[in-house]
Design an enzyme around this catalytic site. Structure first.
Site, mmCIF file in Angstrom:
data_model
loop_
_atom_site.group_PDB
_atom_site.id
_atom_site.type_symbol
_atom_site.label_atom_id
_atom_site.label_comp_id
_atom_site.label_asym_id
_atom_site.label_seq_id
_atom_site.Cartn_x
_atom_site.Cartn_y
_atom_site.Cartn_z
ATOM 1 N N ASN A 54 0.869 -1.187 0.000
ATOM 2 C CA ASN A 54 0.000 0.000 0.000
ATOM 3 C C ASN A 54 0.901 1.231 0.000
ATOM 4 O O ASN A 54 1.515 1.550 1.018
ATOM 5 C CB ASN A 54 -0.884 -0.054 1.255
ATOM 6 C CG ASN A 54 -1.667 1.226 1.471
ATOM 7 O OD1 ASN A 54 -1.774 2.066 0.573
ATOM 8 N ND2 ASN A 54 -2.217 1.375 2.674
ATOM 9 N N LYS B 151 0.029 4.265 -0.224
ATOM 10 C CA LYS B 151 -0.644 5.434 0.367
ATOM 11 C C LYS B 151 -0.496 6.644 -0.562
ATOM 12 O O LYS B 151 -0.459 6.463 -1.777
ATOM 13 C CB LYS B 151 -0.099 5.695 1.772
ATOM 14 C CG LYS B 151 -0.103 4.416 2.616
ATOM 15 C CD LYS B 151 0.088 4.640 4.072
ATOM 16 C CE LYS B 151 0.051 3.296 4.784
ATOM 17 N NZ LYS B 151 0.035 3.403 6.221
ATOM 18 N N HIS C 250 -9.337 1.020 5.179
ATOM 19 C CA HIS C 250 -8.004 1.171 5.775
ATOM 20 C C HIS C 250 -8.114 2.090 6.991
ATOM 21 O O HIS C 250 -8.934 3.002 7.018
ATOM 22 C CB HIS C 250 -7.040 1.758 4.732
ATOM 23 C CG HIS C 250 -5.642 1.781 5.256
ATOM 24 N ND1 HIS C 250 -5.183 2.798 6.060
ATOM 25 C CD2 HIS C 250 -4.630 0.894 5.138
ATOM 26 C CE1 HIS C 250 -3.930 2.533 6.403
ATOM 27 N NE2 HIS C 250 -3.564 1.386 5.873
ATOM 28 N N GLU D 89 -6.567 4.559 7.968
ATOM 29 C CA GLU D 89 -6.496 6.012 7.719
ATOM 30 C C GLU D 89 -7.827 6.524 7.165
ATOM 31 O O GLU D 89 -8.210 7.663 7.408
ATOM 32 C CB GLU D 89 -5.320 6.312 6.784
ATOM 33 C CG GLU D 89 -4.002 6.164 7.531
ATOM 34 C CD GLU D 89 -2.898 5.480 6.767
ATOM 35 O OE1 GLU D 89 -2.899 5.537 5.524
ATOM 36 O OE2 GLU D 89 -2.010 4.874 7.414
ATOM 37 N N GLU E 201 -5.044 -5.142 10.803
ATOM 38 C CA GLU E 201 -4.001 -4.138 11.000
ATOM 39 C C GLU E 201 -4.267 -3.380 12.301
ATOM 40 O O GLU E 201 -5.081 -2.440 12.308
ATOM 41 C CB GLU E 201 -3.998 -3.135 9.844
ATOM 42 C CG GLU E 201 -3.724 -3.743 8.490
ATOM 43 C CD GLU E 201 -3.207 -2.689 7.509
ATOM 44 O OE1 GLU E 201 -2.074 -2.825 7.060
ATOM 45 O OE2 GLU E 201 -3.936 -1.739 7.224
ATOM 46 N N GLY F 9 2.665 2.236 10.693
ATOM 47 C CA GLY F 9 3.586 3.355 10.493
ATOM 48 C C GLY F 9 4.342 3.748 11.750
ATOM 49 O O GLY F 9 4.961 4.806 11.806
ATOM 50 N N SER G 7 3.584 -2.185 10.254
ATOM 51 C CA SER G 7 5.045 -2.212 10.412
ATOM 52 C C SER G 7 5.662 -3.562 10.051
ATOM 53 O O SER G 7 6.577 -4.037 10.731
ATOM 54 C CB SER G 7 5.445 -1.795 11.829
ATOM 55 O OG SER G 7 5.060 -0.450 12.058
ATOM 56 N N GLY H 298 4.941 1.355 4.637
ATOM 57 C CA GLY H 298 6.234 2.021 4.440
ATOM 58 C C GLY H 298 7.265 1.184 3.698
ATOM 59 O O GLY H 298 7.928 1.675 2.767
HETATM 60 P P1 PGA Z 1 3.003 0.242 7.615
HETATM 61 O O1 PGA Z 1 1.541 0.452 6.995
HETATM 62 O O2 PGA Z 1 3.554 -1.031 7.044
HETATM 63 O O3 PGA Z 1 3.781 1.465 7.182
HETATM 64 O O4 PGA Z 1 2.828 0.166 9.088
HETATM 65 C C1 PGA Z 1 0.656 -0.625 6.832
HETATM 66 C C2 PGA Z 1 -0.634 -0.148 6.246
HETATM 67 O O5 PGA Z 1 -1.028 0.981 6.523
HETATM 68 O O6 PGA Z 1 -1.304 -0.866 5.479
#
Ligand code: PGA
Length: 252
Positions: A10, A12, A97, A99, A169, A175, A215, A237
């Site tokens: 992803n 983003k 998601h 966010e 998640e 993140g 993460s 990330g």
């Molecule tokens: P991250 O994000 O690997 O940066 O923690 C995961 C996600 O938001 O799907």
């Protein structure tokens, strides 16, 4: 039961279409060679979908989108429909998601409509669920995830439910560099599968693909991905670096 495995990146709101195509080519090149035992999916912003699709053409990589709107067309300024995504070659679409839930404020009713629109449009939704840190500290992580699953999937036919990929998640792990322990993630995946069995029956639950996200990095991927019931990863990330993303794919 052998289920398909998926590693999805992803991106983003990162990279324009030229940068995105370059990253997609770099990922494609690193993953060329013997076939992988999993599906690898790139999920760039809408504006990069076409360029990324071009960059991976002829490879086994797939593309997905980060969101959609639930109506097929019409006066919805700024929105994108399932059929528009399918026409670009998208196979997957993220729904809910964290966010979108917690920064943008999407609620269960909206997400359930989006999920149904994705299914009706022939896409495979990747439905994201996960608790906040305060939920986990209050001992309510399972309750929150169960509510999100019921809101999103409740009332689906088992056949449709079987096309939904679930991504667990934990919000506090996204993140932040903190990831759930493989034990905690594995326990939540089991709880999710038990709920799916209650809602849709054992065969659908056994076939459901459930990813972990939050993460995921090259150094923790193997521990997480070797857990029974964790069928792949949704990577944020680390998917922006072709070396890290390829290393996560190789950990499966
Ligand atoms: P991250 O994000 O690997 O940066 O923690 C995961 C996600 O938001 O799907």
């Amino acid at each position: 039961m052998t289920r398909p495995k998926i590693i999805a990146g992803n991106w983003k709101m990162n990279l324009d279409h030229i940068e995105g195509a370059a990253l997609a080519r770099a990922v494609r090149d690193r993953l060329s060679g013997p076939a992988r035992p999993c599906e690898v999916v790139l999920i760039p912003p809408f504006t990069s979908l076409e360029a990324v699709a071009g960059a991976i053409e002829g490879s086994p990589l797939r593309i997905g989108a980060q969101d959609l709107w639930y109506e097929p067309s019409g006066a919805f300024t700024g929105e994108i429909s399932a059929s528009m995504l399918a026409a670009l070659g998208c196979r997957y679409v993220l729904i809910g998601h964290s966010e979108r839930r917690h920064v943008i404020g999407e609620d269960g009713t909206l997400l359930s409509r989006k999920l149904r629109a994705a299914l009706a449009g022939g896409l495979f939704p990747i439905y994201c669920v996960g608790e906040l840190l305060e939920d986990r500290e209050a001992g309510n992580a399972d309750g929150v995830v169960e509510r999100q699953l019921r809101e999103g999937l409740g009332g689906l036919e088992p056949g449709d439910a079987g096309r939904v990929v679930i991504a667990y998640e934990p919000v506090w792990a996204i993140g932040t560099g903190r990831n759930a322990t493989p034990e905690d993630a594995g326990a939540m995946h089991q709880a999710i599968r038990r709920l799916l069995a209650d809602l849709f029956g054992e065969p659908a639950a056994g076939a459901a693909v459930i990813l972990y996200g939050g993460s995921v990095k090259p150094d923790n991927a193997r521990d997480l991905l070797s857990r029974e019931g964790i069928d792949g990863a949704l990577v944020g990330g680390a998917s922006l670096d072709p070396g890290s993303f390829a290393a996560i794919v190789s950990a499966l």
